[in-house]
Design an enzyme around this catalytic site. Structure first.
Site, PDB file in Angstrom:
ATOM      1  N   HIS A 268       0.878  -1.192   0.000  1.00 50.53           N
ATOM      2  CA  HIS A 268       0.000   0.000   0.000  1.00 50.53           C
ATOM      3  C   HIS A 268       0.908   1.232   0.000  1.00 50.53           C
ATOM      4  O   HIS A 268       1.695   1.420  -0.914  1.00 50.53           O
ATOM      5  CB  HIS A 268      -0.913  -0.103   1.233  1.00 50.53           C
ATOM      6  CG  HIS A 268      -2.043   0.885   1.292  1.00 50.53           C
ATOM      7  ND1 HIS A 268      -2.415   1.689   0.245  1.00 50.53           N
ATOM      8  CD2 HIS A 268      -2.909   1.200   2.298  1.00 50.53           C
ATOM      9  CE1 HIS A 268      -3.452   2.435   0.603  1.00 50.53           C
ATOM     10  NE2 HIS A 268      -3.769   2.164   1.857  1.00 50.53           N
ATOM     11  N   HIS A 307      -2.441  -2.075  -9.699  1.00 51.98           N
ATOM     12  CA  HIS A 307      -3.378  -1.483  -8.749  1.00 51.98           C
ATOM     13  C   HIS A 307      -4.639  -2.323  -8.718  1.00 51.98           C
ATOM     14  O   HIS A 307      -5.055  -2.834  -9.756  1.00 51.98           O
ATOM     15  CB  HIS A 307      -3.719  -0.048  -9.174  1.00 51.98           C
ATOM     16  CG  HIS A 307      -4.306   0.760  -8.063  1.00 51.98           C
ATOM     17  ND1 HIS A 307      -5.627   0.708  -7.741  1.00 51.98           N
ATOM     18  CD2 HIS A 307      -3.714   1.593  -7.181  1.00 51.98           C
ATOM     19  CE1 HIS A 307      -5.835   1.498  -6.706  1.00 51.98           C
ATOM     20  NE2 HIS A 307      -4.706   2.046  -6.337  1.00 51.98           N
ATOM     21  N   ASP A 363       2.681   5.611  -6.680  1.00 55.53           N
ATOM     22  CA  ASP A 363       3.951   5.489  -5.965  1.00 55.53           C
ATOM     23  C   ASP A 363       5.156   5.400  -6.890  1.00 55.53           C
ATOM     24  O   ASP A 363       6.291   5.486  -6.430  1.00 55.53           O
ATOM     25  CB  ASP A 363       3.926   4.239  -5.062  1.00 55.53           C
ATOM     26  CG  ASP A 363       2.996   4.430  -3.898  1.00 55.53           C
ATOM     27  OD1 ASP A 363       2.990   5.528  -3.340  1.00 55.53           O
ATOM     28  OD2 ASP A 363       2.266   3.479  -3.553  1.00 55.53           O
TER      29      ASP A 363
HETATM   30  N1  ACO Z   1       4.702  -6.699 -10.611  1.00 51.29           N
HETATM   31  C1  ACO Z   1       4.572  -7.901 -11.244  1.00 51.29           C
HETATM   32  N2  ACO Z   1       3.427  -8.579 -11.341  1.00 51.29           N
HETATM   33  C2  ACO Z   1       2.350  -8.042 -10.745  1.00 51.29           C
HETATM   34  C3  ACO Z   1       2.397  -6.805 -10.067  1.00 51.29           C
HETATM   35  C4  ACO Z   1       3.631  -6.129 -10.014  1.00 51.29           C
HETATM   36  N3  ACO Z   1       3.753  -4.963  -9.414  1.00 51.29           N
HETATM   37  N4  ACO Z   1       1.169  -6.521  -9.598  1.00 51.29           N
HETATM   38  C5  ACO Z   1       0.379  -7.537  -9.952  1.00 51.29           C
HETATM   39  N5  ACO Z   1       1.092  -8.450 -10.642  1.00 51.29           N
HETATM   40  C6  ACO Z   1       0.569  -9.680 -11.256  1.00 51.29           C
HETATM   41  C7  ACO Z   1       0.273 -10.732 -10.207  1.00 51.29           C
HETATM   42  O1  ACO Z   1       1.377 -11.540  -9.966  1.00 51.29           O
HETATM   43  C8  ACO Z   1      -0.866 -11.469 -10.862  1.00 51.29           C
HETATM   44  O2  ACO Z   1      -0.321 -12.302 -11.857  1.00 51.29           O
HETATM   45  P1  ACO Z   1      -0.985 -13.757 -12.159  1.00 51.29           P
HETATM   46  O3  ACO Z   1      -2.361 -13.443 -12.695  1.00 51.29           O
HETATM   47  O4  ACO Z   1      -0.080 -14.395 -13.137  1.00 51.29           O
HETATM   48  O5  ACO Z   1      -1.036 -14.469 -10.832  1.00 51.29           O
HETATM   49  C9  ACO Z   1      -1.654 -10.378 -11.591  1.00 51.29           C
HETATM   50  O6  ACO Z   1      -0.683  -9.354 -11.879  1.00 51.29           O
HETATM   51  C10 ACO Z   1      -2.786  -9.785 -10.777  1.00 51.29           C
HETATM   52  O7  ACO Z   1      -2.250  -9.295  -9.542  1.00 51.29           O
HETATM   53  P2  ACO Z   1      -3.009  -9.354  -8.162  1.00 51.29           P
HETATM   54  O8  ACO Z   1      -1.983  -9.520  -7.090  1.00 51.29           O
HETATM   55  O9  ACO Z   1      -4.129 -10.335  -8.229  1.00 51.29           O
HETATM   56  O10 ACO Z   1      -3.625  -7.918  -8.115  1.00 51.29           O
HETATM   57  P3  ACO Z   1      -4.205  -7.207  -6.849  1.00 51.29           P
HETATM   58  O11 ACO Z   1      -5.264  -6.313  -7.336  1.00 51.29           O
HETATM   59  O12 ACO Z   1      -4.563  -8.191  -5.781  1.00 51.29           O
HETATM   60  O13 ACO Z   1      -2.948  -6.380  -6.307  1.00 51.29           O
HETATM   61  C11 ACO Z   1      -1.394  -4.671  -5.878  1.00 51.29           C
HETATM   62  C12 ACO Z   1      -2.774  -5.029  -6.454  1.00 51.29           C
HETATM   63  C13 ACO Z   1      -1.286  -5.163  -4.438  1.00 51.29           C
HETATM   64  C14 ACO Z   1      -1.261  -3.139  -5.882  1.00 51.29           C
HETATM   65  C15 ACO Z   1      -0.303  -5.321  -6.761  1.00 51.29           C
HETATM   66  O14 ACO Z   1      -0.413  -4.848  -8.083  1.00 51.29           O
HETATM   67  C16 ACO Z   1       1.107  -5.057  -6.224  1.00 51.29           C
HETATM   68  O15 ACO Z   1       1.569  -5.787  -5.349  1.00 51.29           O
HETATM   69  N6  ACO Z   1       1.812  -4.016  -6.770  1.00 51.29           N
HETATM   70  C17 ACO Z   1       3.142  -3.666  -6.289  1.00 51.29           C
HETATM   71  C18 ACO Z   1       3.057  -2.851  -5.007  1.00 51.29           C
HETATM   72  C19 ACO Z   1       2.562  -1.457  -5.234  1.00 51.29           C
HETATM   73  O16 ACO Z   1       3.032  -0.721  -6.108  1.00 51.29           O
HETATM   74  N7  ACO Z   1       1.605  -1.043  -4.392  1.00 51.29           N
HETATM   75  C20 ACO Z   1       1.062   0.309  -4.417  1.00 51.29           C
HETATM   76  C21 ACO Z   1      -0.355   0.303  -4.881  1.00 51.29           C
HETATM   77  S1  ACO Z   1      -0.931   1.957  -5.000  1.00 51.29           S
HETATM   78  C22 ACO Z   1      -1.336   2.358  -3.408  1.00 51.29           C
HETATM   79  O17 ACO Z   1      -1.570   1.569  -2.547  1.00 51.29           O
HETATM   80  C23 ACO Z   1      -1.384   3.756  -3.104  1.00 51.29           C
END
Ligand code: ACO
Length: 434
Positions: A268, A307, A363
């Protein structure tokens, strides 16, 4: 258009049910009518992470994640970032409308005159280890404010709520600045009421021996816009915690401490800190393809990408990219920006990211700006928390005043052991004993 009714057939029983559809949702409690026999608890929905569950009705923030739209109280984020200050935005979020000139004057005066911290709070902060993470200090100190203002428990009293709102918006930057200076071993700086909200924050952070601190107007404006962009984001993890803790009628300081704790996590608000660490680890543009490969192999996440709601370019990231150019004109260009731009370019063309609709989020670029402005990485989630405070308060207040809201208490699917008798330890034996 047909009727707003969902017809369901339960093939376990052959029964058919009609569920009303309102605002594009069915009421989860209507599912409970669907039973296999009279004693059956009734059907529930399973939704870990609340991916498809509306937990409230809200009038604060609108997001269309597919189109990349973000609006506060109906106003597009692009217009607010261009035309409003952070304090105007905070007033809009908390009070529902943009303030008039005199309302803004009163709001600003009240916030400006609540920035001082009780001397015991300063002593409380002094008690932390020299290298304490500022986010840990912020979370604990905000919770400690609850003990200084016990009247904050009067959550149903509008006047009390407003007073705590002034205190929270005013004191969080002061606590954040103390947390930073504590880590640097520098004396705390008192607020300067002649400065703007953001100018004063920079003063409390960076003032050294000069009698008067004069913030650079470009950096002051950039910081103010960053606060605006972070101010609210509807039912995100920390706002949900704010509502969840607040739903038990805890005071707003405790609820805000809980929300800040949720924000701290690297998935987050802690992501901006992780982005910086990632860019430093990559080191130079040439190493970007190898890093992308590690991401695609599942070894690491591309921090600052993806996201839960945006499946398109995060509109806040677009604005931040523009701010970055202005900031770098003052601070000089940061080499990390080149790595970030290369990462973004490669990722946006890559099938892995396209398929999963992974775009830069808020971010991705904010950390690079913060670094150029001289903030240590540990402070990044704290900066996020300052901006987000007004959104948390708006969400908390809306929850309290919503007659349909109840204490947050989800259901579970219990998959553990069935009934079994407890055997005293002395009779149970030890499987490791022969
Ligand atoms: N890098 C690589 N792969 C990713 C990323 C990433 N940053 N984010 C998602 N994926 C992939 C997952 O591995 C998944 O792949 P799969 O379908 O092969 O299993 C797919 O994309 C879907 O991802 P989920 O984890 O199901 O997406 P979710 O909506 O649950 O997660 C989150 C969202 C937590 C923001 C995620 O994208 C993440 O961890 N990003 C990196 C951390 C980040 O930048 N957080 C800040 C968010 S903005 C904020 O909070 C203000």
């Amino acid at each position: 258009m047909g009727k707003n009714i969902l017809t369901l057939t339960d093939h376990r029983t052959g029964e058919t049910y009609e569920l009303p559809i309102t605002n594009g949702t069915i009421n989860a409690m209507d599912l409970r009518k669907i039973k296999t026999h009279a004693d059956d608890f009734g059907l529930m929905s399973y939704d870990p992470g609340f991916k498809n569950t509306a937990a409230c009705k809200s009038k604060i923030t609108f997001i269309d994640g597919e189109k990349g739209i973000l609006r506060y109280r109906g106003y597009p984020i692009e217009q607010i970032a261009e035309k409003c200050s952070y304090l105007e935005t905070a007033s809009l979020l908390v009070n529902g409308e943009l303030p008039t000139k005199s309302e803004l004057g009163e709001w600003t005066w009240n916030i400006t005159h609540h920035t001082l911290l009780h001397e015991n709070i300063k002593k409380f902060i002094e008690g932390f280890r020299y290298d304490a993470h500022p986010m840990g200090i912020l979370i604990s100190t905000v919770a400690a404010l609850s003990t200084f203002y016990p009247e904050a428990k009067n959550i149903m009293d509008a006047e009390s709520r407003l007073l705590q709102t002034y205190r929270l918006i005013a004191k969080i930057p002061s606590i954040a600045a103390c947390a930073y200076r504590h880590r640097m071993g520098l004396p705390y700086v008192y607020p300067d009421n002649d400065l703007s909200y953001t100018g004063n924050f920079l003063n409390m952070l960076f003032k050294m021996t000069r009698p008067k601190y004069e913030p650079d107007p470009v950096l002051e404006k950039a910081m103010d816009v960053l606060f605006i962009l972070h101010a609210d984001h509807e039912q995100n993890c920390s706002a949900s915690v704010m509502r969840g803790v607040g739903s038990s009628h805890a005071d707003p300081f405790c609820a805000t401490a809980g929300a800040a704790a949720a924000l701290y996590g690297p998935l987050h608000g802690g992501a901006n800190e992780q982005v910086l660490r990632m860019l430093n680890e990559i080191g130079c543009k040439d190493n970007v393809p190898a890093y992308i490969k590690r991401v695609k192999d599942g070894g690491v996440l591309l921090m600052g990408f993806g996201h839960r709601v945006y499946k398109n370019y995060d509109p806040r990231a677009k604005i931040i990219k523009q701010i970055a150019d202005k900031v770098f004109e003052v601070t000089g260009r940061n080499f990390l920006l080149d790595i970030a731009l290369e990462l973004e370019k490669i990722a946006l063309e890559d099938e892995y990211f396209i398929k999963r609709k992974l775009y830069p989020n808020v971010d991705f670029y904010s950390g690079i700006i913060y670094q150029a402005m001289g903030f240590p990485v540990e402070l990044y989630p704290v900066l996020f928390a300052i901006g987000r405070t007004s959104g948390w308060i708006a969400q908390w207040q809306e929850m309290l005043l919503d007659p349909q809201q109840k204490i947050a208490r989800p259901r579970q699917i219990y998959l553990g052991e069935e009934y079994r008798d407890c055997i005293p330890v002395e009779k149970a034996g030890d499987p490791t004993e022969a």
